[in-house]
Design an enzyme around this catalytic site. Structure first.
Site, PDB file in Angstrom:
ATOM      1  N   ARG A   1      -7.885   3.507  13.748  1.00 47.83           N
ATOM      2  CA  ARG A   1      -7.053   4.692  13.979  1.00 47.83           C
ATOM      3  C   ARG A   1      -6.431   4.726  15.369  1.00 47.83           C
ATOM      4  NH1 ARG A   1      -6.011   5.873   8.890  1.00 47.83           N
ATOM      5  NH2 ARG A   1      -7.854   6.484   7.704  1.00 47.83           N
TER       6      ARG A   1
ATOM      7  N   LYS B   1      -4.064  -2.056  10.176  1.00 49.91           N
ATOM      8  CA  LYS B   1      -4.414  -2.072   8.757  1.00 49.91           C
ATOM      9  C   LYS B   1      -4.611  -3.477   8.204  1.00 49.91           C
ATOM     10  CE  LYS B   1      -3.501   2.381   7.769  1.00 49.91           C
ATOM     11  NZ  LYS B   1      -4.339   3.261   6.940  1.00 49.91           N
TER      12      LYS B   1
ATOM     13  N   HIS C   1      -4.438  13.791   1.410  1.00 52.04           N
ATOM     14  CA  HIS C   1      -4.636  12.880   2.547  1.00 52.04           C
ATOM     15  C   HIS C   1      -3.387  12.888   3.434  1.00 52.04           C
ATOM     16  CE1 HIS C   1      -5.662   9.248   4.824  1.00 52.04           C
ATOM     17  NE2 HIS C   1      -4.462   8.784   4.533  1.00 52.04           N
TER      18      HIS C   1
ATOM     19  N   GLU D   1     -10.640   3.792   4.092  1.00 55.86           N
ATOM     20  CA  GLU D   1      -9.759   4.607   3.252  1.00 55.86           C
ATOM     21  C   GLU D   1     -10.123   4.339   1.798  1.00 55.86           C
ATOM     22  OE1 GLU D   1      -5.625   4.022   4.334  1.00 55.86           O
ATOM     23  OE2 GLU D   1      -5.818   5.587   5.869  1.00 55.86           O
TER      24      GLU D   1
ATOM     25  N   GLN E   1      -3.522   2.433  15.228  1.00 55.32           N
ATOM     26  CA  GLN E   1      -2.515   3.036  14.340  1.00 55.32           C
ATOM     27  C   GLN E   1      -1.677   4.076  15.088  1.00 55.32           C
ATOM     28  OE1 GLN E   1      -4.272   4.847  10.848  1.00 55.32           O
ATOM     29  NE2 GLN E   1      -2.295   5.403   9.940  1.00 55.32           N
TER      30      GLN E   1
ATOM     31  N   THR F   1      -9.135  -5.917   4.146  1.00 56.60           N
ATOM     32  CA  THR F   1      -9.118  -4.933   3.063  1.00 56.60           C
ATOM     33  C   THR F   1     -10.190  -5.365   2.074  1.00 56.60           C
ATOM     34  OG1 THR F   1      -6.741  -4.610   3.360  1.00 56.60           O
ATOM     35  CG2 THR F   1      -7.673  -3.863   1.267  1.00 56.60           C
TER      36      THR F   1
ATOM     37  N   ASP G   1      -9.100   0.347   2.424  1.00 49.69           N
ATOM     38  CA  ASP G   1      -8.080  -0.069   3.396  1.00 49.69           C
ATOM     39  C   ASP G   1      -8.621   0.249   4.795  1.00 49.69           C
ATOM     40  OD1 ASP G   1      -5.743  -0.699   4.729  1.00 49.69           O
ATOM     41  OD2 ASP G   1      -4.749   1.192   4.222  1.00 49.69           O
TER      42      ASP G   1
ATOM     43  N   ASP H   1       0.841  -1.196   0.000  1.00 49.02           N
ATOM     44  CA  ASP H   1       0.000   0.000   0.000  1.00 49.02           C
ATOM     45  C   ASP H   1       0.876   1.245   0.000  1.00 49.02           C
ATOM     46  OD1 ASP H   1      -2.406   1.355  -0.028  1.00 49.02           O
ATOM     47  OD2 ASP H   1      -2.651   1.327   2.148  1.00 49.02           O
TER      48      ASP H   1
ATOM     49  N   GLU I   1      -9.319   4.111  -1.847  1.00 45.31           N
ATOM     50  CA  GLU I   1      -8.103   3.956  -2.646  1.00 45.31           C
ATOM     51  C   GLU I   1      -8.427   3.277  -3.975  1.00 45.31           C
ATOM     52  OE1 GLU I   1      -4.742   2.212  -0.744  1.00 45.31           O
ATOM     53  OE2 GLU I   1      -5.252   2.977   1.261  1.00 45.31           O
TER      54      GLU I   1
HETATM   55 CA    CA Z   1      -3.997   3.050   3.105  1.00 46.22          CA
END
Ligand code: CA
Length: 443
Positions: free
Chosen positions: A245, A261, A142, A207, A248, A265, A241, A135, A209
Protein backbone atom coordinates in the site's frame (compact mmCIF):
# COMPACT_ATOMS: atom_id res chain seq x y z
CA UNK A 1 -30.14 -15.13 -28.43
CA UNK A 2 -29.03 -18.37 -26.84
CA UNK A 3 -29.89 -18.01 -23.17
CA UNK A 4 -27.82 -21.10 -22.31
CA UNK A 5 -24.79 -18.99 -23.23
CA UNK A 6 -24.96 -17.24 -19.89
CA UNK A 7 -26.49 -20.00 -17.81
CA UNK A 8 -24.79 -23.39 -17.74
CA UNK A 9 -27.54 -25.91 -17.16
CA UNK A 10 -28.21 -27.95 -14.04
CA UNK A 11 -28.03 -31.64 -14.94
CA UNK A 12 -27.49 -35.07 -13.39
CA UNK A 13 -23.93 -34.14 -12.35
CA UNK A 14 -25.39 -31.72 -9.78
CA UNK A 15 -28.00 -34.12 -8.36
CA UNK A 16 -27.88 -33.90 -4.55
CA UNK A 17 -28.38 -37.67 -4.28
CA UNK A 18 -25.34 -38.48 -6.40
CA UNK A 19 -22.50 -39.97 -4.37
CA UNK A 20 -19.04 -41.25 -5.22
CA UNK A 21 -17.48 -44.62 -4.47
CA UNK A 22 -14.29 -42.74 -3.55
CA UNK A 23 -14.01 -42.95 0.25
CA UNK A 24 -14.60 -39.62 2.00
CA UNK A 25 -15.77 -37.80 -1.15
CA UNK A 26 -19.47 -37.61 -0.35
CA UNK A 27 -19.20 -35.36 2.70
CA UNK A 28 -16.12 -33.50 1.56
CA UNK A 29 -16.36 -29.76 2.21
CA UNK A 30 -14.70 -28.71 -1.05
CA UNK A 31 -14.63 -31.58 -3.51
CA UNK A 32 -17.72 -33.83 -3.49
CA UNK A 33 -18.59 -35.47 -6.81
CA UNK A 34 -20.79 -32.44 -7.67
CA UNK A 35 -17.66 -30.23 -7.99
CA UNK A 36 -15.04 -32.03 -10.14
CA UNK A 37 -12.58 -29.12 -10.44
CA UNK A 38 -9.70 -29.41 -12.90
CA UNK A 39 -6.04 -28.80 -12.18
CA UNK A 40 -2.45 -29.76 -12.91
CA UNK A 41 -0.63 -31.96 -10.41
CA UNK A 42 2.46 -34.12 -10.07
CA UNK A 43 2.16 -37.48 -8.34
CA UNK A 44 5.16 -38.53 -6.24
CA UNK A 45 8.14 -38.82 -8.59
CA UNK A 46 5.96 -37.95 -11.60
CA UNK A 47 5.63 -35.11 -14.07
CA UNK A 48 2.82 -32.49 -14.21
CA UNK A 49 -0.46 -33.76 -15.66
CA UNK A 50 -4.20 -32.90 -15.62
CA UNK A 51 -6.30 -34.13 -12.74
CA UNK A 52 -9.67 -33.80 -11.06
CA UNK A 53 -10.07 -33.38 -7.30
CA UNK A 54 -12.45 -35.85 -5.70
CA UNK A 55 -12.59 -35.79 -1.90
CA UNK A 56 -9.04 -36.11 -0.59
CA UNK A 57 -7.86 -37.70 -3.85
CA UNK A 58 -6.85 -36.62 -7.32
CA UNK A 59 -7.85 -38.56 -10.40
CA UNK A 60 -5.08 -38.78 -13.00
CA UNK A 61 -6.93 -37.93 -16.23
CA UNK A 62 -4.12 -38.88 -18.60
CA UNK A 63 -4.29 -42.46 -17.25
CA UNK A 64 -7.98 -42.60 -18.10
CA UNK A 65 -7.84 -41.18 -21.61
CA UNK A 66 -9.38 -44.34 -23.08
CA UNK A 67 -12.47 -43.91 -20.91
CA UNK A 68 -12.97 -40.20 -21.63
CA UNK A 69 -14.52 -38.42 -24.64
CA UNK A 70 -12.11 -38.73 -27.59
CA UNK A 71 -12.09 -35.00 -28.40
CA UNK A 72 -10.55 -34.16 -25.00
CA UNK A 73 -7.84 -36.84 -25.28
CA UNK A 74 -5.12 -34.64 -26.86
CA UNK A 75 -5.77 -31.89 -24.28
CA UNK A 76 -5.32 -34.38 -21.44
CA UNK A 77 -1.87 -35.37 -22.70
CA UNK A 78 -0.57 -31.84 -21.91
CA UNK A 79 1.18 -30.40 -18.85
CA UNK A 80 -1.20 -27.42 -18.67
CA UNK A 81 -4.96 -26.99 -19.12
CA UNK A 82 -4.61 -24.38 -21.89
CA UNK A 83 -5.60 -26.89 -24.61
CA UNK A 84 -8.60 -28.02 -22.57
CA UNK A 85 -9.70 -24.41 -22.01
CA UNK A 86 -9.45 -23.86 -25.78
CA UNK A 87 -12.14 -26.49 -26.46
CA UNK A 88 -15.77 -25.43 -26.89
CA UNK A 89 -17.94 -25.50 -23.83
CA UNK A 90 -19.73 -28.62 -25.11
CA UNK A 91 -16.47 -30.61 -24.89
CA UNK A 92 -15.81 -29.45 -21.32
CA UNK A 93 -19.38 -30.37 -20.41
CA UNK A 94 -19.02 -33.83 -21.97
CA UNK A 95 -15.85 -34.37 -19.92
CA UNK A 96 -17.64 -33.35 -16.73
CA UNK A 97 -20.57 -35.69 -17.35
CA UNK A 98 -18.28 -38.59 -18.09
CA UNK A 99 -16.11 -37.94 -14.99
CA UNK A 100 -19.24 -37.72 -12.85
CA UNK A 101 -20.43 -41.07 -14.16
CA UNK A 102 -17.03 -42.76 -13.75
CA UNK A 103 -16.71 -41.57 -10.16
CA UNK A 104 -20.29 -42.25 -9.06
CA UNK A 105 -21.15 -45.54 -10.77
CA UNK A 106 -19.70 -48.52 -8.91
CA UNK A 107 -19.38 -50.48 -12.13
CA UNK A 108 -16.46 -48.23 -13.20
CA UNK A 109 -14.59 -48.56 -9.93
CA UNK A 110 -12.25 -51.36 -11.02
CA UNK A 111 -11.10 -49.46 -14.10
CA UNK A 112 -10.85 -46.03 -12.47
CA UNK A 113 -9.46 -46.70 -9.00
CA UNK A 114 -5.87 -47.33 -10.18
CA UNK A 115 -5.78 -43.69 -11.43
CA UNK A 116 -6.56 -42.24 -7.99
CA UNK A 117 -3.77 -40.56 -6.00
CA UNK A 118 -3.86 -39.27 -2.45
CA UNK A 119 -3.92 -35.47 -2.79
CA UNK A 120 -1.62 -34.89 0.18
CA UNK A 121 1.12 -36.84 -1.57
CA UNK A 122 0.88 -34.77 -4.77
CA UNK A 123 2.15 -31.35 -5.77
CA UNK A 124 -0.28 -28.85 -7.30
CA UNK A 125 0.87 -26.44 -10.00
CA UNK A 126 -0.60 -23.46 -11.81
CA UNK A 127 -3.39 -24.96 -13.93
CA UNK A 128 -2.43 -23.06 -17.07
CA UNK A 129 0.43 -21.21 -18.66
CA UNK A 130 -1.01 -17.74 -18.06
CA UNK A 131 -0.38 -15.63 -21.13
CA UNK A 132 -1.97 -12.48 -19.72
CA UNK A 133 -3.46 -11.42 -16.42
CA UNK A 134 -5.74 -8.41 -16.00
CA UNK A 135 -7.26 -7.17 -12.77
CA UNK A 136 -10.56 -5.35 -12.46
CA UNK A 137 -12.17 -3.26 -9.72
CA UNK A 138 -15.78 -4.42 -9.62
CA UNK A 139 -16.18 -4.60 -5.84
CA UNK A 140 -18.05 -1.33 -5.39
CA UNK A 141 -17.80 -1.29 -1.58
CA UNK A 142 -14.03 -1.84 -1.83
CA UNK A 143 -13.74 0.89 -4.47
CA UNK A 144 -15.69 3.26 -2.25
CA UNK A 145 -13.73 2.39 0.91
CA UNK A 146 -10.33 2.70 -0.77
CA UNK A 147 -11.36 5.79 -2.69
CA UNK A 148 -12.34 7.40 0.61
CA UNK A 149 -8.86 6.70 2.04
CA UNK A 150 -6.94 7.88 -1.05
CA UNK A 151 -9.29 10.72 -2.07
CA UNK A 152 -11.62 11.62 0.83
CA UNK A 153 -13.46 14.24 -1.21
CA UNK A 154 -13.88 12.10 -4.31
CA UNK A 155 -14.11 8.34 -3.53
CA UNK A 156 -15.74 6.97 -6.69
CA UNK A 157 -14.49 8.56 -9.89
CA UNK A 158 -17.16 9.53 -12.44
CA UNK A 159 -16.35 6.64 -14.80
CA UNK A 160 -16.90 3.88 -12.22
CA UNK A 161 -20.58 3.20 -12.90
CA UNK A 162 -20.17 3.38 -16.67
CA UNK A 163 -17.06 1.32 -17.41
CA UNK A 164 -15.65 -1.80 -15.69
CA UNK A 165 -12.34 -0.35 -14.46
CA UNK A 166 -9.30 -2.58 -14.91
CA UNK A 167 -5.59 -2.65 -15.68
CA UNK A 168 -3.15 -5.08 -17.22
CA UNK A 169 -1.40 -7.05 -14.47
CA UNK A 170 1.64 -9.26 -14.48
CA UNK A 171 1.25 -12.95 -15.37
CA UNK A 172 4.85 -13.98 -14.57
CA UNK A 173 4.46 -13.62 -10.80
CA UNK A 174 1.20 -15.55 -10.36
CA UNK A 175 1.84 -18.54 -8.09
CA UNK A 176 -0.32 -21.37 -6.73
CA UNK A 177 -1.35 -21.69 -3.11
CA UNK A 178 1.50 -22.56 -0.76
CA UNK A 179 4.32 -20.65 -2.48
CA UNK A 180 5.62 -18.07 0.02
CA UNK A 181 5.69 -14.36 -0.83
CA UNK A 182 8.85 -12.32 -0.21
CA UNK A 183 8.16 -8.86 1.17
CA UNK A 184 9.06 -6.52 -1.70
CA UNK A 185 11.51 -3.66 -1.62
CA UNK A 186 10.40 -0.54 -3.38
CA UNK A 187 10.02 3.20 -3.43
CA UNK A 188 7.61 4.96 -1.11
CA UNK A 189 7.03 8.41 0.25
CA UNK A 190 4.99 9.03 3.36
CA UNK A 191 2.76 12.11 3.08
CA UNK A 192 4.82 13.95 5.72
CA UNK A 193 8.23 12.85 4.37
CA UNK A 194 10.32 15.36 2.46
CA UNK A 195 11.84 12.79 0.10
CA UNK A 196 10.97 9.30 -1.16
CA UNK A 197 12.90 6.32 0.22
CA UNK A 198 13.69 2.81 -1.03
CA UNK A 199 13.31 -0.24 1.21
CA UNK A 200 10.99 -3.01 2.39
CA UNK A 201 7.30 -2.18 2.12
CA UNK A 202 5.86 -1.33 5.50
CA UNK A 203 2.25 -1.82 4.47
CA UNK A 204 1.78 -5.28 2.93
CA UNK A 205 -1.86 -6.15 2.36
CA UNK A 206 -3.93 -8.90 0.75
CA UNK A 207 -6.90 -8.50 -1.58
CA UNK A 208 -9.72 -11.06 -1.66
CA UNK A 209 -10.72 -11.63 -5.26
CA UNK A 210 -12.19 -14.19 -7.60
CA UNK A 211 -10.09 -15.23 -10.58
CA UNK A 212 -11.74 -15.98 -13.92
CA UNK A 213 -10.10 -18.46 -16.33
CA UNK A 214 -10.60 -17.66 -19.99
CA UNK A 215 -11.80 -20.48 -22.27
CA UNK A 216 -11.63 -20.35 -26.09
CA UNK A 217 -11.26 -16.56 -26.29
CA UNK A 218 -11.33 -14.36 -29.39
CA UNK A 219 -9.21 -13.51 -32.39
CA UNK A 220 -7.45 -10.14 -32.42
CA UNK A 221 -9.83 -7.48 -33.69
CA UNK A 222 -12.95 -9.57 -33.03
CA UNK A 223 -14.90 -8.59 -29.90
CA UNK A 224 -16.77 -11.04 -27.67
CA UNK A 225 -20.46 -10.06 -27.58
CA UNK A 226 -21.79 -10.07 -24.05
CA UNK A 227 -24.44 -12.67 -24.93
CA UNK A 228 -21.68 -15.20 -25.68
CA UNK A 229 -19.20 -14.10 -22.99
CA UNK A 230 -20.08 -17.10 -20.80
CA UNK A 231 -18.85 -19.45 -23.53
CA UNK A 232 -15.38 -17.99 -22.94
CA UNK A 233 -15.32 -18.47 -19.15
CA UNK A 234 -13.82 -21.87 -18.35
CA UNK A 235 -13.91 -21.53 -14.60
CA UNK A 236 -13.00 -19.72 -11.41
CA UNK A 237 -10.39 -19.66 -8.66
CA UNK A 238 -9.60 -17.63 -5.58
CA UNK A 239 -7.06 -14.86 -6.10
CA UNK A 240 -5.04 -12.91 -3.56
CA UNK A 241 -3.71 -9.75 -5.18
CA UNK A 242 -0.91 -9.02 -2.71
CA UNK A 243 -0.48 -5.26 -2.47
CA UNK A 244 2.18 -2.92 -1.07
CA UNK A 245 0.00 0.00 0.00
CA UNK A 246 2.88 2.42 0.61
CA UNK A 247 4.29 1.84 -2.88
CA UNK A 248 0.77 2.06 -4.32
CA UNK A 249 0.00 5.46 -2.77
CA UNK A 250 3.23 6.94 -4.19
CA UNK A 251 3.22 5.38 -7.66
CA UNK A 252 -0.40 4.94 -8.74
CA UNK A 253 -0.95 8.28 -10.43
CA UNK A 254 -1.10 8.81 -13.36
CA UNK A 255 -0.82 5.28 -14.85
CA UNK A 256 -2.21 3.02 -12.10
CA UNK A 257 -0.68 0.17 -10.08
CA UNK A 258 2.77 -1.11 -11.02
CA UNK A 259 5.31 -2.47 -8.51
CA UNK A 260 2.75 -2.27 -5.69
CA UNK A 261 0.86 -5.17 -7.25
CA UNK A 262 3.26 -7.20 -9.35
CA UNK A 263 5.57 -8.86 -6.81
CA UNK A 264 3.27 -11.88 -6.44
CA UNK A 265 -0.32 -12.99 -6.87
CA UNK A 266 -1.54 -16.17 -5.14
CA UNK A 267 -4.30 -18.30 -6.65
CA UNK A 268 -6.09 -21.48 -5.64
CA UNK A 269 -4.82 -24.10 -8.11
CA UNK A 270 -8.12 -25.93 -8.75
CA UNK A 271 -10.32 -24.57 -11.55
CA UNK A 272 -13.93 -24.71 -10.37
CA UNK A 273 -15.69 -24.91 -13.70
CA UNK A 274 -18.52 -22.66 -14.78
CA UNK A 275 -20.57 -25.85 -15.20
CA UNK A 276 -19.98 -26.90 -11.56
CA UNK A 277 -21.31 -23.52 -10.42
CA UNK A 278 -24.56 -23.78 -12.42
CA UNK A 279 -26.77 -24.38 -9.33
CA UNK A 280 -25.29 -21.34 -7.58
CA UNK A 281 -26.11 -18.74 -10.22
CA UNK A 282 -28.25 -15.84 -9.13
CA UNK A 283 -29.52 -12.57 -10.51
CA UNK A 284 -27.10 -9.69 -10.60
CA UNK A 285 -28.25 -7.32 -7.80
CA UNK A 286 -30.25 -4.41 -9.17
CA UNK A 287 -28.37 -1.15 -9.38
CA UNK A 288 -29.43 1.51 -6.88
CA UNK A 289 -32.01 3.99 -8.16
CA UNK A 290 -30.36 6.79 -10.09
CA UNK A 291 -27.34 4.72 -11.24
CA UNK A 292 -26.81 4.67 -15.01
CA UNK A 293 -27.94 1.69 -17.06
CA UNK A 294 -24.92 -0.03 -18.67
CA UNK A 295 -24.34 0.76 -22.32
CA UNK A 296 -25.83 -1.82 -24.72
CA UNK A 297 -22.53 -3.66 -25.33
CA UNK A 298 -22.48 -4.47 -21.59
CA UNK A 299 -26.15 -5.33 -21.22
CA UNK A 300 -27.62 -8.81 -21.62
CA UNK A 301 -30.90 -9.73 -20.01
CA UNK A 302 -29.92 -13.37 -19.43
CA UNK A 303 -26.66 -12.23 -17.81
CA UNK A 304 -28.59 -9.91 -15.51
CA UNK A 305 -30.88 -12.77 -14.53
CA UNK A 306 -28.15 -15.31 -13.73
CA UNK A 307 -24.76 -13.56 -13.93
CA UNK A 308 -23.92 -13.42 -10.21
CA UNK A 309 -22.75 -16.26 -7.98
CA UNK A 310 -23.96 -17.45 -4.59
CA UNK A 311 -20.53 -17.77 -3.04
CA UNK A 312 -19.39 -17.11 0.48
CA UNK A 313 -15.86 -15.71 0.66
CA UNK A 314 -13.65 -15.74 3.71
CA UNK A 315 -10.20 -14.49 4.76
CA UNK A 316 -8.23 -15.86 7.73
CA UNK A 317 -4.86 -15.02 9.20
CA UNK A 318 -2.35 -17.35 10.90
CA UNK A 319 0.59 -15.56 12.51
CA UNK A 320 3.91 -17.21 13.31
CA UNK A 321 3.07 -17.05 17.01
CA UNK A 322 -0.32 -18.67 16.46
CA UNK A 323 1.29 -21.40 14.34
CA UNK A 324 3.87 -22.12 17.04
CA UNK A 325 1.09 -22.36 19.65
CA UNK A 326 -0.97 -24.71 17.47
CA UNK A 327 -3.80 -22.14 17.28
CA UNK A 328 -6.24 -22.21 14.34
CA UNK A 329 -6.30 -19.39 11.76
CA UNK A 330 -8.34 -16.37 12.85
CA UNK A 331 -11.16 -15.29 10.55
CA UNK A 332 -10.75 -11.65 9.52
CA UNK A 333 -13.79 -11.34 7.26
CA UNK A 334 -16.63 -13.18 5.59
CA UNK A 335 -19.02 -11.95 2.93
CA UNK A 336 -20.89 -12.83 -0.26
CA UNK A 337 -19.40 -12.62 -3.76
CA UNK A 338 -22.54 -10.86 -4.97
CA UNK A 339 -21.07 -7.45 -4.02
CA UNK A 340 -19.82 -7.00 -7.57
CA UNK A 341 -21.04 -3.97 -9.51
CA UNK A 342 -20.26 -5.71 -12.83
CA UNK A 343 -20.74 -9.39 -13.75
CA UNK A 344 -17.88 -11.55 -15.00
CA UNK A 345 -19.57 -11.63 -18.42
CA UNK A 346 -19.49 -7.83 -18.45
CA UNK A 347 -15.75 -7.69 -17.67
CA UNK A 348 -14.99 -10.28 -20.36
CA UNK A 349 -17.11 -8.45 -22.95
CA UNK A 350 -15.57 -5.14 -21.97
CA UNK A 351 -12.00 -6.47 -22.12
CA UNK A 352 -12.54 -7.72 -25.67
CA UNK A 353 -14.75 -4.84 -26.83
CA UNK A 354 -11.93 -2.95 -28.51
CA UNK A 355 -10.64 -6.05 -30.24
CA UNK A 356 -8.10 -7.14 -27.62
CA UNK A 357 -7.69 -10.90 -27.96
CA UNK A 358 -8.25 -13.07 -24.87
CA UNK A 359 -6.55 -16.46 -25.04
CA UNK A 360 -7.18 -19.84 -23.39
CA UNK A 361 -5.60 -19.74 -19.94
CA UNK A 362 -5.64 -15.97 -19.57
CA UNK A 363 -6.58 -14.93 -16.05
CA UNK A 364 -8.85 -12.06 -15.01
CA UNK A 365 -9.20 -10.85 -11.43
CA UNK A 366 -12.51 -9.36 -10.38
CA UNK A 367 -10.95 -6.85 -7.99
CA UNK A 368 -11.34 -6.95 -4.22
CA UNK A 369 -14.77 -8.07 -3.14
CA UNK A 370 -15.95 -6.35 0.04
CA UNK A 371 -19.33 -6.37 1.74
CA UNK A 372 -20.75 -3.02 2.92
CA UNK A 373 -19.74 -3.62 6.55
CA UNK A 374 -16.42 -4.26 8.27
CA UNK A 375 -17.17 -7.98 8.81
CA UNK A 376 -17.04 -8.38 5.05
CA UNK A 377 -14.16 -6.10 4.07
CA UNK A 378 -11.78 -7.84 1.65
CA UNK A 379 -8.48 -6.15 2.59
CA UNK A 380 -6.67 -4.98 5.73
CA UNK A 381 -6.52 -1.48 4.26
CA UNK A 382 -10.28 -1.34 4.73
CA UNK A 383 -10.53 -3.35 7.97
CA UNK A 384 -7.91 -1.19 9.76
CA UNK A 385 -8.82 2.05 7.95
CA UNK A 386 -5.40 2.44 6.44
CA UNK A 387 -3.68 1.10 9.56
CA UNK A 388 -5.29 3.56 11.99
CA UNK A 389 -7.71 1.05 13.56
CA UNK A 390 -5.69 -2.14 14.15
CA UNK A 391 -7.08 -5.64 14.53
CA UNK A 392 -6.48 -7.42 17.85
CA UNK A 393 -6.08 -11.17 17.36
CA UNK A 394 -7.32 -13.73 19.94
CA UNK A 395 -3.77 -14.14 21.34
CA UNK A 396 -3.40 -10.38 21.85
CA UNK A 397 -1.23 -9.74 18.80
CA UNK A 398 -2.06 -6.59 16.86
CA UNK A 399 -2.12 -6.19 13.08
CA UNK A 400 -2.34 -3.11 10.92
CA UNK A 401 -0.93 -4.88 7.86
CA UNK A 402 0.57 -8.33 7.17
CA UNK A 403 3.74 -9.12 9.15
CA UNK A 404 6.62 -11.45 8.26
CA UNK A 405 5.69 -15.04 9.12
CA UNK A 406 1.95 -14.36 8.75
CA UNK A 407 -0.03 -16.63 6.48
CA UNK A 408 -3.12 -15.34 4.66
CA UNK A 409 -5.79 -17.92 3.80
CA UNK A 410 -8.69 -17.32 1.41
CA UNK A 411 -11.62 -19.70 1.04
CA UNK A 412 -14.84 -19.84 -0.97
CA UNK A 413 -17.91 -21.98 -0.68
CA UNK A 414 -20.94 -22.16 -2.96
CA UNK A 415 -24.06 -23.05 -1.06
CA UNK A 416 -27.77 -23.21 -1.85
CA UNK A 417 -30.69 -25.07 -0.33
CA UNK A 418 -31.42 -28.25 -2.22
CA UNK A 419 -27.88 -28.56 -3.61
CA UNK A 420 -24.63 -30.04 -2.37
CA UNK A 421 -22.23 -27.26 -1.34
CA UNK A 422 -18.86 -27.10 -3.09
CA UNK A 423 -15.62 -25.27 -2.22
CA UNK A 424 -12.58 -23.91 -4.02
CA UNK A 425 -9.79 -25.56 -1.99
CA UNK A 426 -6.80 -23.80 -0.50
CA UNK A 427 -5.49 -20.36 -1.42
CA UNK A 428 -2.84 -19.59 1.19
CA UNK A 429 0.62 -18.09 1.30
CA UNK A 430 3.08 -16.94 3.95
CA UNK A 431 4.89 -13.61 3.91
CA UNK A 432 8.69 -13.91 4.21
CA UNK A 433 11.11 -11.11 5.20
CA UNK A 434 12.43 -8.77 2.52
CA UNK A 435 15.83 -9.23 0.90
CA UNK A 436 18.33 -6.88 2.51
CA UNK A 437 19.67 -3.98 0.47
CA UNK A 438 22.91 -2.52 1.76
CA UNK A 439 23.60 1.14 2.34
CA UNK A 440 24.66 1.55 -1.28
CA UNK A 441 21.28 0.24 -2.42
CA UNK A 442 22.70 -3.08 -3.63
CA UNK A 443 21.70 -6.59 -2.53
CA1 CA B 1 -6.73 -6.00 -7.00
Amino acid sequence: MDSTATSPAIDETHAPGRTSWVAGASNHGDFPVQNLPLGIFSPPGGTPRPGTAIGDHILDLAMLADLLPPDVGPALAQTTLNSLFALPRAARLALRRRLSSLLSDDRHRGAVEPALRRADACELHLPAAIGDYSDFYVGIHHATNVGTLFRPDNPLLPNYKHVPIGYHGRASSVRPSGVPVVRPNGQRKAPDAAEPAFGPSQRIDYELELGVWIGPGNALGTPIPIASAADHIAGFCLLNDWSARDFQAWEYQPLGPFLAKNFQTTISPWVVTAEALAPFRRAQPARPAGDPRPLPYLWDEADQQAGALDLELEVSLLTGKMRAAGAPPHRLSCGPASNMYWTVAQIVAHHASGGCNLSPGDLLGTGTISAPDREGFGSLLEITRGGSDPVTLPNGEIRRFVEDGDEVLLSARARRDGHVAIGFGACRAMLLPALHFGAAGQI
